[in-house]
Design a protein around this motif. Structure first.
Motif: not given
Length: 451
Positions: A300-301, A303-304, A406
């Protein structure tokens, strides 16, 4: 120049009827990744690659994991065909082309009767070919070779943000502020990590060429561009030490950043733990992320961070300026290809390149000071050279720690707030049938010398 003038002789070989376990022990003892396979008369029959020996020999322990049949017991059953044969009289330039177009790091040298008389590695060729350049720089040939190998280190966007000053046996490493990425790396952290990798490459190269290093980091304090002072001194090596040092030299010349998607073959946990352990010897924690929940959060991080990067026009402009920048630096276009790389500014539609089979390492330090950054670079260099020797591929994902939001989440959610993350690294196996990427270009040595 002919191959016979450069090759390693006598060669280390194994036989077709040798036990696979014995051959594996030979590979490990001499720190090599492949061996020519000969018959009882010494004639070449094939090549034994480390990756073929270990495949299927590490049992899966996860519930429901597929069982494997008993692995082959003799070398003849796992050896591979020889992609190309060299003769002692083969022109060295031709040999360099053959090595560059194959996936192997060395090739056997065979005489007219088919007997193996030597082995030619990429590092052998690089050492000779690079010696033809920079001869007018006034450097001792040994120091010139050391710096050429040190400059093969990885760096953010292939900026190569280092400078060197030589005074007899003393080599000083400086940061080059002109090559700092002012938008994505305003504090110079990635610059110092890159220089830390170059410093470690210098140490590894020195050992491989029979030199001991005394290293003083930040001799003028953390605010200075002088990052390290290295004093060289000849040192005798044991045979075992020489084999390991030679493997490191081969790894320096073979290492590339290949961002293409890895295979679905998982990195065995012992291999990942070994990379973490050798990297940690450089004074930086190297944390394997294996927990499913933390891996999911990590993706997730990733992609963020990529989404934030793609929405920032200044960051995008800066990194695109380093794509195919020149014949001597920057990231070649083929090296930007991969699953959702930072160089792809399209909307995020593909998972962030961390597949279920990928190994993931986080390099982290107790504090966030210049010395920590140098040590993180050394850990990256050590782990990457070890991975290359073991035929594994590594890809740094620096954008996750470039964005403050992030980076904080990585520290809190993945590392438990105990350590400061410096770099995220993806580890896996490349397709053996793929054409090997060429190493990224390097600046002429004259451009990185301070008089």
């Amino acid at each position: 120049m002919r191959v016979a003038e450069v090759m390693t002789a006598p060669p280390l070989t194994t036989t077709t009827d040798a036990g696979v376990d014995d051959a594996l022990a030979l590979l490990g003892h001499h720190h090599v990744t492949s061996l020519p396979v000969v018959d009882a008369t010494g004639r070449l029959q094939g090549l034994l690659h480390e990756v073929d020996v270990i495949r299927g020999r590490v049992p899966h322990q996860a519930p429901g994991a597929p069982s494997h049949s008993t692995p082959p017991s003799v070398v003849a059953d796992v050896m591979a065909p020889v992609p190309a044969r060299l003769g002692p009289d083969t022109d060295l330039a031709t040999a360099a082309d053959l090595l560059g177009s194959s996936s192997v790091t060395s090739l056997p040298v065979v005489d007219g009767r088919g007997h193996v008389v030597g082995v030619l590695s990429r590092s052998d060729v690089v050492g000779v070919l690079t010696a033809a350049h920079d001869r007018d720089d006034g450097l001792d040939p040994l120091v010139r070779r050391l710096l050429q190998l040190a400059c093969r280190a990885p760096s953010v966007h292939n900026t190569q943000p280092w400078l060197w000053r030589v005074d007899g046996p003393v080599v000083e490493l400086y940061a080059d502020p002109a090559r700092q990425l002012r938008v994505s790396d305003p504090d110079g952290r990635n610059l110092r990590i890159s220089c830390g990798a170059a410093l470690h490459h210098l140490q590894v190269a020195a050992r491989g060429l029979g030199q001991a290093c005394t290293v003083e980091r930040l001799p003028s304090g953390p605010a200075s561009t002088l990052l390290a002072r290295v004093t060289l001194e000849p040192t005798p090596e044991t045979p075992d030490g020489e084999a390991e040092a030679r493997a490191d030299l081969d790894a320096i010349t073979a290492r590339v950043t290949d961002r293409r998607r890895f295979t679905s073959w998982e990195v065995p946990a012992p291999r990942l733990e070994h990379l973490a352990a050798v990297g940690a010897r450089e004074g930086c924690a190297v944390v394997p992320v294996v927990d499913e929940g933390r891996r999911h959060r990590l993706e997730e991080l990733v992609e963020q961070a990529r989404a934030l990067l793609s929405q920032d026009p200044e960051v995008r402009a800066e990194q695109q300026a380093w794509v195919q920048r020149s014949a001597h630096d920057g990231v070649p276009v083929p090296a930007t290809e991969g699953p959702a790389t930072r160089f792809d500014d399209r909307p995020v539609v593909d998972p962030g390149g961390i597949d279920r089979a990928d190994g993931v390492l986080v390099l982290a330090t107790p504090t966030d000071e210049p010395l920590d950054h140098l040590r993180a670079g050394a850990a990256l260099s050590r782990a990457w050279l070890t991975a290359t020797t073991g035929l594994l591929s590594m890809v740094p994902l620096s954008h996750v720690v470039e964005r403050p939001e992030t980076r904080r989440a990585l520290q809190d959610d993945v590392l438990g707030s105990a350590l400061v993350p410096q770099l995220l690294v993806r580890v896996g196996w490349q397709e053996s049938s793929r054409e090997r990427l060429a190493p990224s270009p390097r600046r002429p040595l004259a451009d990185v010398l301070v008089r």
